[in-house]
Design an enzyme around this catalytic site. Structure first.
Site, PDB file in Angstrom:
ATOM      1  N   CYS A 114       8.256  -7.536  17.388  1.00 24.40           N
ATOM      2  CA  CYS A 114       7.838  -6.327  18.115  1.00 24.40           C
ATOM      3  C   CYS A 114       7.394  -6.610  19.542  1.00 24.40           C
ATOM      4  CB  CYS A 114       6.718  -5.607  17.366  1.00 24.40           C
ATOM      5  SG  CYS A 114       7.243  -5.017  15.751  1.00 24.40           S
ATOM      6  N   HIS A 250       3.377  -0.624  22.812  1.00 23.16           N
ATOM      7  CA  HIS A 250       4.227  -0.733  21.626  1.00 23.16           C
ATOM      8  C   HIS A 250       3.849   0.400  20.678  1.00 23.16           C
ATOM      9  CE1 HIS A 250       6.412  -2.152  18.263  1.00 23.16           C
ATOM     10  NE2 HIS A 250       5.382  -2.626  17.602  1.00 23.16           N
ATOM     11  N   ASN A 280       8.285   2.985  14.601  1.00 28.88           N
ATOM     12  CA  ASN A 280       8.193   1.651  15.207  1.00 28.88           C
ATOM     13  C   ASN A 280       9.606   1.059  15.286  1.00 28.88           C
ATOM     14  OD1 ASN A 280       7.798  -1.025  15.845  1.00 28.88           O
ATOM     15  ND2 ASN A 280       6.170  -1.364  14.355  1.00 28.88           N
TER      16      ASN A 280
HETATM   17  O1  UT7 Z   1       4.920  -3.610  14.928  1.00 27.27           O
HETATM   18  C1  UT7 Z   1       4.298  -4.635  14.243  1.00 27.27           C
HETATM   19  C2  UT7 Z   1       2.859  -4.418  14.185  1.00 27.27           C
HETATM   20  N1  UT7 Z   1       2.542  -3.596  13.051  1.00 27.27           N
HETATM   21  C3  UT7 Z   1       1.457  -2.884  13.077  1.00 27.27           C
HETATM   22  O2  UT7 Z   1       0.778  -2.855  14.087  1.00 27.27           O
HETATM   23  C4  UT7 Z   1       1.019  -2.163  11.821  1.00 27.27           C
HETATM   24  C5  UT7 Z   1      -0.455  -2.228  11.716  1.00 27.27           C
HETATM   25  N2  UT7 Z   1      -0.970  -1.580  10.492  1.00 27.27           N
HETATM   26  C6  UT7 Z   1      -0.947  -0.263  10.298  1.00 27.27           C
HETATM   27  O3  UT7 Z   1      -0.410   0.459  11.110  1.00 27.27           O
HETATM   28  C7  UT7 Z   1      -1.628   0.309   9.081  1.00 27.27           C
HETATM   29  O4  UT7 Z   1      -2.363  -0.721   8.443  1.00 27.27           O
HETATM   30  C8  UT7 Z   1      -0.640   0.951   8.089  1.00 27.27           C
HETATM   31  C9  UT7 Z   1      -0.128   2.257   8.654  1.00 27.27           C
HETATM   32  C10 UT7 Z   1       0.482   0.023   7.781  1.00 27.27           C
HETATM   33  C11 UT7 Z   1      -1.381   1.276   6.780  1.00 27.27           C
HETATM   34  O5  UT7 Z   1      -2.506   2.095   7.024  1.00 27.27           O
HETATM   35  P1  UT7 Z   1      -3.900   1.758   6.322  1.00 27.27           P
HETATM   36  O6  UT7 Z   1      -4.830   2.804   6.749  1.00 27.27           O
HETATM   37  O7  UT7 Z   1      -4.242   0.329   6.674  1.00 27.27           O
HETATM   38  O8  UT7 Z   1      -3.567   1.942   4.806  1.00 27.27           O
HETATM   39  P2  UT7 Z   1      -3.586   0.883   3.611  1.00 27.27           P
HETATM   40  O9  UT7 Z   1      -2.505  -0.109   3.747  1.00 27.27           O
HETATM   41  O10 UT7 Z   1      -4.972   0.363   3.422  1.00 27.27           O
HETATM   42  O11 UT7 Z   1      -3.264   1.810   2.388  1.00 27.27           O
HETATM   43  C12 UT7 Z   1      -4.169   2.848   1.981  1.00 27.27           C
HETATM   44  C13 UT7 Z   1      -3.620   3.535   0.755  1.00 27.27           C
HETATM   45  C14 UT7 Z   1      -3.295   2.583  -0.384  1.00 27.27           C
HETATM   46  O12 UT7 Z   1      -3.661   3.223  -1.581  1.00 27.27           O
HETATM   47  P3  UT7 Z   1      -5.027   2.828  -2.344  1.00 27.27           P
HETATM   48  O13 UT7 Z   1      -4.894   1.365  -2.636  1.00 27.27           O
HETATM   49  O14 UT7 Z   1      -6.119   3.143  -1.359  1.00 27.27           O
HETATM   50  O15 UT7 Z   1      -4.997   3.703  -3.537  1.00 27.27           O
HETATM   51  C15 UT7 Z   1      -1.796   2.464  -0.344  1.00 27.27           C
HETATM   52  O16 UT7 Z   1      -1.224   2.186  -1.592  1.00 27.27           O
HETATM   53  O17 UT7 Z   1      -2.382   4.205   1.067  1.00 27.27           O
HETATM   54  C16 UT7 Z   1      -1.374   3.837   0.128  1.00 27.27           C
HETATM   55  N3  UT7 Z   1      -0.093   3.851   0.795  1.00 27.27           N
HETATM   56  C17 UT7 Z   1       0.697   4.934   0.879  1.00 27.27           C
HETATM   57  N4  UT7 Z   1       0.562   6.157   0.385  1.00 27.27           N
HETATM   58  C18 UT7 Z   1       1.527   7.059   0.651  1.00 27.27           C
HETATM   59  C19 UT7 Z   1       0.507   2.845   1.489  1.00 27.27           C
HETATM   60  N5  UT7 Z   1       1.684   3.268   2.008  1.00 27.27           N
HETATM   61  C20 UT7 Z   1       1.810   4.558   1.645  1.00 27.27           C
HETATM   62  C21 UT7 Z   1       2.796   5.530   1.888  1.00 27.27           C
HETATM   63  N6  UT7 Z   1       2.615   6.764   1.368  1.00 27.27           N
HETATM   64  N7  UT7 Z   1       3.899   5.291   2.635  1.00 27.27           N
END
Ligand code: UT7
Length: 345
Positions: A114, A250, A280
């Protein structure tokens, strides 16, 4: 006098097919609400069957050449940032070279996921400053959808396909002073490899593999590392956040973009955001956002741009650029014509 790299034109291309969050919700267990709230994404473009990274790169490149009024033969360096090359080798950049008839120099790929576009910009800028090339085409192009595990909702909803390009032309100080690429700042930390990677490749599995990410950890690193590289790039130029006309970040997560803007105390009107429509697009995200803002008249010749990105590696970086051509500072960059570019080169 010090040579500089003027950024004389931009271009981009997005595949035709648009997939909304609603449509994605029929493929995996997710929802429009979750994706919007956590990331700001509402849709993404996905490459069609048989549509390759080089196809997107070539279209973005032609778009940039048209803006500058240049031809392939005017280019003597092509750097393509991509994590999704057409083939393991040769470099996707050589396909771009062939399509454009740009045989007066070298073409190669750069891999920094990225952060790839910022890396490619730094590479090309240093070639131009060293006098090893005069007119460089820098492209970020990805068909990232091909790396996604469409059963992993924690990653597959985040990415899209696309390409963006910029043209750099060297100038020997003089009117170019204070214009073009002011500085670039690159960093990487291989100790964080395991928080964002693809589980395969020619040497390990001989297959391509899929994206794996610890989103929370990447998010944490993104906020702190991008903050410090932004400070580093401003400090290196004796500039303050308030001097920046446009933050071109980004586009990985709306919340990361907002965190950077808040830290810099930049109003929302000075931040170029396209994540809601593009998702992204990895190495393509910064030049795609930039081209959009140049074409709709937001970014004008003479504006100070701060570009930043972070991704797998971890690899991250930033660049400060005074966009456009000095003589045309009162005009939109999109009107730059060949005759008008030539005299400053
Ligand atoms: O370009 C490369 C650089 N990449 C980045 O900068 C990405 C950086 N990270 C992020 O943008 C965020 O961490 C994400 C958008 C990937 C995730 O957001 P988050 O607020 O950190 O969520 P999480 O991973 O902690 O997930 C929270 C909940 C989980 O459920 P439980 O365990 O709380 O019950 C996941 O299972 O959301 C659930 N979940 C989803 N639910 C619906 C994860 N993906 C999804 C989804 N739809 N697509």
């Amino acid at each position: 006098m010090m040579r500089r790299s003027l950024m004389i034109a931009t271009g981009s291309y997005l595949p035709e097919r648009v997939v909304s969050n609603e449509e994605l919700s029929t493929w995996v267990d997710t929802s429009d609400e979750w994706i919007r709230q956590r990331t700001g994404i509402t849709q993404r473009h996905l490459a069609g069957e048989g549509e390759l990274t080089s196809d997107l790169a070539i279209k973005a490149a032609r778009n940039a050449l048209d803006m500058a009024g240049l031809e392939g033969e005017d280019i003597d360096l092509i750097v393509v940032a991509t994590t999704t090359p057409d083939d393991t080798f040769p470099a996707t950049a050589t396909k771009v070279q062939k399509a454009l008839g740009a045989f007066n120099g070298a073409a190669f790929d750069v891999q920094a996921v990225c952060a790839g576009f910022v890396y490619a910009l730094a590479v090309a800028d240093n070639f131009l400053k060293a006098g090893q090339a005069r007119t460089a085409l820098v492209i970020g192009a990805e068909t990232f959808s091909r790396l996604l595990d469409w059963e992993d909702r924690s990653t597959c909803v985040l990415f899209g396909d696309g390409a963006g390009a910029v043209l750099l032309r060297s100038t020997d100080g003089g009117t170019g002073n204070g214009w073009g690429v002011l500085s670039t700042h690159l960093h990487s930390d291989g100790r964080e490899r395991d928080i964002l990677y693809v589980d395969g490749g020619p040497s390990t599995t001989r297959t391509v593999g899929h994206v794996r990410m610890n989103g929370k950890e990447v998010f944490r690193h993104a906020v702190s590392k991008l903050s410090s590289v932004i400070d580093e790039s401003l400090d290196a130029n004796g500039l303050k956040a308030a001097d920046v006309d446009w933050l071109i970040p980004h586009q990985a997560n709306r919340r990361i973009i907002d965190a950077m803007a808040n830290r810099m105390k930049l109003p929302a009107e000075k931040v170029v955001v396209s994540i809601e429509r593009h998702a992204n697009t990895s190495a393509a995200s910064v030049p795609l956002a930039l081209d959009e803002a140049v074409r709709d008249g937001r970014v004008r010749s003479g504006d100070l741009l701060l570009l930043e990105a972070i991704g797998g590696g971890l690899a991250w970086g930033a660049g400060l650029v005074r966009f456009g051509v000095p003589a045309l500072s009162d005009r939109a960059g999109s009107e730059t014509a060949r005759e008008e570019v030539a005299p400053i080169a």
